[in-house]
Design a protein around this motif. Sequence first.
Motif, short mmCIF file in Angstrom:
data_model
loop_
_atom_site.label_atom_id
_atom_site.label_comp_id
_atom_site.label_asym_id
_atom_site.label_seq_id
_atom_site.Cartn_x
_atom_site.Cartn_y
_atom_site.Cartn_z
N LEU A 291 38.44 45.81 39.88
CA LEU A 291 37.58 44.85 40.57
C LEU A 291 36.16 44.98 40.02
CD1 LEU A 291 38.89 45.34 44.22
CD2 LEU A 291 39.68 43.72 42.48
N PRO A 292 35.39 43.90 40.06
CA PRO A 292 34.03 43.95 39.52
C PRO A 292 33.22 45.11 40.12
CG PRO A 292 34.61 41.70 40.03
CD PRO A 292 35.72 42.56 40.57
N GLY A 293 32.65 45.92 39.22
CA GLY A 293 31.82 47.05 39.67
C GLY A 293 32.62 48.26 40.11
N LYS A 294 33.97 48.21 40.01
CA LYS A 294 34.82 49.31 40.46
C LYS A 294 35.53 49.96 39.28
CE LYS A 294 34.08 48.39 44.88
NZ LYS A 294 33.39 49.31 45.79
N GLU A 295 36.09 51.14 39.55
CA GLU A 295 36.85 51.85 38.52
C GLU A 295 38.26 51.26 38.39
OE1 GLU A 295 35.88 54.43 36.53
OE2 GLU A 295 33.84 54.21 37.32
N LEU A 296 38.81 51.39 37.21
CA LEU A 296 40.20 51.00 36.97
C LEU A 296 41.12 51.89 37.80
CD1 LEU A 296 41.91 49.16 34.95
CD2 LEU A 296 42.11 51.23 33.58
N GLU A 297 42.13 51.30 38.46
CA GLU A 297 43.04 52.11 39.29
C GLU A 297 44.44 51.54 39.30
OE1 GLU A 297 42.08 52.00 43.46
OE2 GLU A 297 41.63 49.85 43.45
N LEU A 298 45.43 52.44 39.34
CA LEU A 298 46.81 52.02 39.54
C LEU A 298 46.95 51.53 40.98
CD1 LEU A 298 48.70 54.93 37.73
CD2 LEU A 298 48.68 52.53 37.03
N LYS A 299 47.57 50.39 41.16
CA LYS A 299 47.69 49.80 42.49
C LYS A 299 48.93 48.93 42.56
CE LYS A 299 45.89 48.59 46.58
NZ LYS A 299 45.57 49.55 47.65
N LYS A 300 49.83 49.20 43.51
CA LYS A 300 51.04 48.40 43.68
C LYS A 300 50.67 46.94 43.95
CE LYS A 300 54.30 51.62 43.50
NZ LYS A 300 55.36 51.61 42.48
N ASP A 301 51.29 46.04 43.20
CA ASP A 301 50.98 44.62 43.35
C ASP A 301 52.20 43.81 42.90
OD1 ASP A 301 49.86 42.10 43.46
OD2 ASP A 301 47.98 42.68 42.50
N PRO A 302 53.25 43.76 43.74
CA PRO A 302 54.50 43.11 43.34
C PRO A 302 54.34 41.65 42.91
CG PRO A 302 54.81 44.35 45.36
CD PRO A 302 53.34 44.32 45.09
N ARG A 303 53.47 40.91 43.57
CA ARG A 303 53.29 39.49 43.24
C ARG A 303 52.76 39.30 41.82
NH1 ARG A 303 53.17 35.49 47.21
NH2 ARG A 303 53.62 36.27 49.30
N ARG A 304 51.60 39.92 41.56
CA ARG A 304 50.99 39.72 40.24
C ARG A 304 51.81 40.38 39.14
NH1 ARG A 304 46.53 40.57 43.63
NH2 ARG A 304 45.13 38.78 43.82
N SER A 305 52.47 41.49 39.44
CA SER A 305 53.34 42.13 38.45
C SER A 305 54.46 41.20 38.04
CB SER A 305 53.92 43.43 39.00
OG SER A 305 52.89 44.37 39.26
N TRP A 306 55.07 40.57 39.04
CA TRP A 306 56.14 39.61 38.75
C TRP A 306 55.60 38.45 37.93
CZ3 TRP A 306 57.13 34.45 39.52
CH2 TRP A 306 58.45 34.02 39.34
N GLY A 307 54.45 37.92 38.31
CA GLY A 307 53.87 36.79 37.60
C GLY A 307 53.53 37.12 36.17
N LEU A 308 52.90 38.27 35.94
CA LEU A 308 52.55 38.66 34.58
C LEU A 308 53.79 38.82 33.70
CD1 LEU A 308 49.64 41.23 35.07
CD2 LEU A 308 49.59 39.23 33.57
N ALA A 309 54.79 39.53 34.20
CA ALA A 309 56.00 39.75 33.41
C ALA A 309 56.74 38.44 33.16
CB ALA A 309 56.91 40.75 34.13
N THR A 310 56.83 37.59 34.18
CA THR A 310 57.60 36.36 34.07
C THR A 310 56.96 35.36 33.11
OG1 THR A 310 58.48 36.62 36.31
CG2 THR A 310 58.54 34.40 35.36
N PHE A 311 55.68 35.07 33.29
CA PHE A 311 55.05 34.06 32.44
C PHE A 311 54.85 34.56 31.02
CE2 PHE A 311 53.47 32.90 36.81
CZ PHE A 311 54.43 31.91 36.98
N HIS A 312 54.68 35.87 30.86
CA HIS A 312 54.65 36.48 29.53
C HIS A 312 55.98 36.21 28.80
CE1 HIS A 312 53.71 40.46 27.13
NE2 HIS A 312 54.06 39.46 26.34
#
Length: 293
Positions: free
Chosen positions: A124-145
């Motif tokens: 997120l803007p101004g925040k550190e990179l972090e592992l975070k469960k996100d089933p919706r966006r994970s599915w979207g990234l893998a699928t449209f890729h």
Amino acid sequence: MKNLLLIITIALLYSCKLADVRPELVKGKLSDSDEEKGLSLLKQSIEAMGYNNFESISTVETTMTFDWRFPWSSMPLHSFPGARNKPMRLLLEVGSFNGQSRYLSGRKKDAVFGLQSWESYRQLPGKELELKKDPRRSWGLATFHYILETPYRLLSADVITYAGTKEFEGQQYDLVYVTWKDPKPHKAHDQWLIYINQDTKHVDLCHLTIRDFFMPFPPNMAMGTVRFLNREETEPGIKLPTEIVIQLLNPKKAKKHLYKLTFEDYRFDTRPPEDLKPFPELKVYGDSKPDAK
């Protein structure tokens, strides 16, 4: 809306049965000659669309925008919350499921959501990179890729076979059936029925199952159609889609869709694939899923 509720009610009554996109020709024993023909047709299509040029590039960048159709726009089906009718910038590593999405406007502007080795992360803007469960966006990234690189990615499938011919909207198509492990429907892997235009050799549409949707869905109803409406030839010679519609269940007229995707400003190798692997300790899966290893 009444028709939609009726469809869902009927689907729930028969929800034990898995969706199956196989034509009759491939419901019996598969022949060696049909498998050879199916692979040949797939390779011809890859050549005709220039998708073989994916072998010479490492990353693809593009801007993707969703346009949802009512009443689907009022339902919680969007895999990228906050991005309806707002452009997003995708960065994808070719031949993998490693990718990132960056919001370009709205409340989440400049937020980055990524997928590496099937683990989701965010910055997120101004925040550190972090592992975070996100089933919706994970599915979207893998699928449209995967859709953007289809049919190039399908060459690694276990089952590829000729599935007959079909006329759709006045055009003749050769059909190729693709899946993994077992030709019959099973929960672990999707089925793809590829429509190859007999004149252009382009993939105009795919009828496929959706086994791992990010929210509960009746198994017998978990299939859809991807229609590639327009393509453009990019600098590496790849004719990539600029307009796609996603439909529920069987192929139908383009205006009968859940949502439309537009892609623009394709760029290649602007960033190295290492940028899509911020967590070097994660296991490498490449073109595979964890349960396929």
